[in-house]
Design an enzyme around this catalytic site. Structure first.
Site, mmCIF file in Angstrom:
data_model
loop_
_atom_site.group_PDB
_atom_site.id
_atom_site.type_symbol
_atom_site.label_atom_id
_atom_site.label_comp_id
_atom_site.label_asym_id
_atom_site.label_seq_id
_atom_site.Cartn_x
_atom_site.Cartn_y
_atom_site.Cartn_z
ATOM 1 N N ASP A 138 0.847 -1.186 0.000
ATOM 2 C CA ASP A 138 0.000 0.000 0.000
ATOM 3 C C ASP A 138 0.889 1.245 0.000
ATOM 4 O O ASP A 138 1.306 1.720 1.052
ATOM 5 C CB ASP A 138 -0.936 0.010 1.205
ATOM 6 C CG ASP A 138 -2.003 1.085 1.101
ATOM 7 O OD1 ASP A 138 -3.009 0.848 0.412
ATOM 8 O OD2 ASP A 138 -1.816 2.167 1.693
ATOM 9 N N GLU A 140 2.140 5.119 -0.346
ATOM 10 C CA GLU A 140 1.674 6.491 -0.168
ATOM 11 C C GLU A 140 2.479 7.359 -1.119
ATOM 12 O O GLU A 140 3.676 7.116 -1.327
ATOM 13 C CB GLU A 140 1.843 6.958 1.281
ATOM 14 C CG GLU A 140 1.042 6.151 2.290
ATOM 15 C CD GLU A 140 -0.453 6.167 2.031
ATOM 16 O OE1 GLU A 140 -0.964 7.201 1.543
ATOM 17 O OE2 GLU A 140 -1.115 5.146 2.314
ATOM 18 N N ASP A 240 -2.266 1.408 -6.559
ATOM 19 C CA ASP A 240 -0.875 1.196 -6.152
ATOM 20 C C ASP A 240 -0.002 0.738 -7.306
ATOM 21 O O ASP A 240 1.090 1.270 -7.526
ATOM 22 C CB ASP A 240 -0.820 0.171 -5.010
ATOM 23 C CG ASP A 240 -1.502 0.679 -3.764
ATOM 24 O OD1 ASP A 240 -0.875 1.422 -3.006
ATOM 25 O OD2 ASP A 240 -2.693 0.350 -3.578
ATOM 26 N N HIS A 297 -4.396 5.823 6.161
ATOM 27 C CA HIS A 297 -3.553 6.409 5.116
ATOM 28 C C HIS A 297 -2.086 6.496 5.510
ATOM 29 O O HIS A 297 -1.306 7.155 4.826
ATOM 30 C CB HIS A 297 -4.097 7.761 4.653
ATOM 31 C CG HIS A 297 -5.498 7.663 4.149
ATOM 32 N ND1 HIS A 297 -5.827 7.013 2.980
ATOM 33 C CD2 HIS A 297 -6.659 8.092 4.688
ATOM 34 C CE1 HIS A 297 -7.132 7.055 2.817
ATOM 35 N NE2 HIS A 297 -7.665 7.693 3.838
ATOM 36 N N ASP A 302 -1.995 0.858 6.828
ATOM 37 C CA ASP A 302 -2.957 0.396 5.823
ATOM 38 C C ASP A 302 -2.626 -1.018 5.358
ATOM 39 O O ASP A 302 -3.499 -1.877 5.245
ATOM 40 C CB ASP A 302 -2.967 1.341 4.614
ATOM 41 C CG ASP A 302 -3.804 2.589 4.839
ATOM 42 O OD1 ASP A 302 -4.460 2.685 5.898
ATOM 43 O OD2 ASP A 302 -3.803 3.474 3.963
#
Length: 415
Positions: A138, A140, A240, A297, A302
């Site tokens: 995941d 960011e 992603d 987040h 996550d």
């Protein structure tokens, strides 16, 4: 044998079978009971497994497996109300369709019986899973509240991965690194509020090519790059792989990695398995009676919560399959006339399954005589297998379900 005797007495509408001896022996076995060795394929179809006489020489010749097969047959005859009643008696979750309830009850009984017989380590080993490991990722990435979602160039700023063993049903390792962005080195307030990533965390972090090299060394050190290892990436949505990783590789001038070309979008898997509408991570957790752990987040948190959902699906008997792929040419370039992400349909997966030999026990005479006890029903596309993007390749920052804290706090403005 008390659990087996209790279940045998409580399950209605079935013949009385003598399980008290613990040997699982019974007379007048009819044809349906002889075919106790069943395998369930990815579409829920049953194939007959090895004949009964072959079982005496297999590693599943222990009487507990025949006993489990008998209990499995009894559970198959229960209706939804009866299944929920038995699950409640054992303090188990009662949500889901009938097939999910059956598998959940079978899994619980199987674990108890194998533990009683001293074969607890085989609880998951006889499940014919497509993959040995899920690599839950995941990312960011940089973002701006005023960005044009179709043209903004995201850069990955957090690279987390959770390694889930499907046989153990748990996270066994993880990788984590922050990443220093180059195009937009200064994080926006919006990005920091959303992800919790502060400027000091990325200022001295390695660049993406360095982190990618570290990550792939981490994979290799654990034997996950071997052709003998069955591993796949698992994500929460198409973004992603299809947006963040694809854009980052283009920005950094590195080839798109082979491990990220196909993956499991758990949202599709979840909605198909539970017959629900597509849900965000928070909704999936709520549906399972679970709460988000950590900071929403945060890539690391996550990924842990996504792994929790995947593990729960595994324990409920789901056999998750890849359902999305990146659409790039062999040289790594992209045709702008085509979609970046395509679905992997049932038909597509059949070819992949054969080519990569994802089902290990298709012709193995030592297959478990009660493999249907933990039926491995693959999730299928919940969009009628159409070769279309079911979700946009950028998150909707105005979606109150995806970003409840920021939206409720009026941090976001109209884009």
């Amino acid at each position: 044998m008390e659990e087996a005797e209790k279940l045998s007495c409580q399950l209605p509408d079935v013949g009385v079978l003598n399980l008290g001896s613990g040997q699982g022996q019974h007379e007048n076995t009819n044809q349906s009971e002889t075919k106790i060795a069943l395998r369930v394929d990815e579409e829920g179809n049953e194939d007959s497994a090895p004949a009964t006489e072959e079982l005496s020489t297999s590693k599943y010749s222990h009487p507990v497996y025949r006993e489990l097969s008998i209990l499995n047959g009894k559970i198959n005859k229960l209706n939804v109300a009866q299944l929920k009643s038995h699950l409640r008696e054992r303090n188990l979750d009662t949500s889901g369709k009938k097939l999910v309830l059956q598998k959940r009850l079978k899994s619980h009984v199987c674990q108890q019986k194998l533990k009683e017989s001293g074969k607890e380590d085989e609880t998951a080993s006889h499940r014919n899973l497509y993959y040995d490991y899920y690599l839950v990722i995941d990312f960011e990435a940089t973002c701006d509240e005023h960005q044009n979602p179709t043209t903004y160039r995201h850069e990955i700023i957090e690279f987390p991965a959770q390694l889930v063993s499907t046989k153990k049903g748990q996270i066994i390792n993880h990788f984590h690194s922050y990443v220093r962005p180059l195009i937009n080195p200064r994080l926006t307030n919006f990005c920091t509020n959303l992800t919790g990533i502060t400027q000091d965390k990325v200022n001295f972090a390695p660049t993406f090519p360095e982190v990618l090299k570290q990550f792939e060394a981490w994979l290799e050190d654990r034997g996950l790059t071997s052709s003998e290892t069955k591993m796949t990436v698992l994500t929460d949505g198409p973004w992603d792989m299809g947006r963040f990783l694809y854009q980052q590789c283009s920005i950094s001038g590195v080839p798109y990695p082979s491990w990220g070309k196909q993956w499991i979008n758990i949202r599709k898997s979840f909605c198909n398995f539970h017959k629900t509408k597509k849900m965000c991570l928070k909704d999936m957790l709520n549906h399972l009676g679970m709460r988000f752990q950590g900071q929403p987040h945060s890539g690391l948190d996550d990924s842990k919560n996504i792994a929790r959902v995947a593990i729960r699906l595994l324990k409920d008997g789901a056999n998750l399959r890849i359902n999305e792929k990146i659409n790039i040419r062999k040289d790594g370039s992209y045709n702008p006339r085509e979609r970046v992400v395509n679905n992997i349909t049932r038909h597509n997966f059949e070819g992949i399954k054969r080519k990569k030999r994802l089902v290990a026990n298709n012709t193995n005479s030592n297959s478990s005589p009660d493999e249907s006890n933990l039926e491995n029903v693959s999730d299928s596309d919940c969009d009628d297998s159409k070769n279309e993007e079911s979700e946009p390749l950028w998150p909707d920052t105005q979606d109150v379900k995806e970003f409840p804290d920021l939206v409720n706090a009026n941090v976001m403005k109209e884009i």
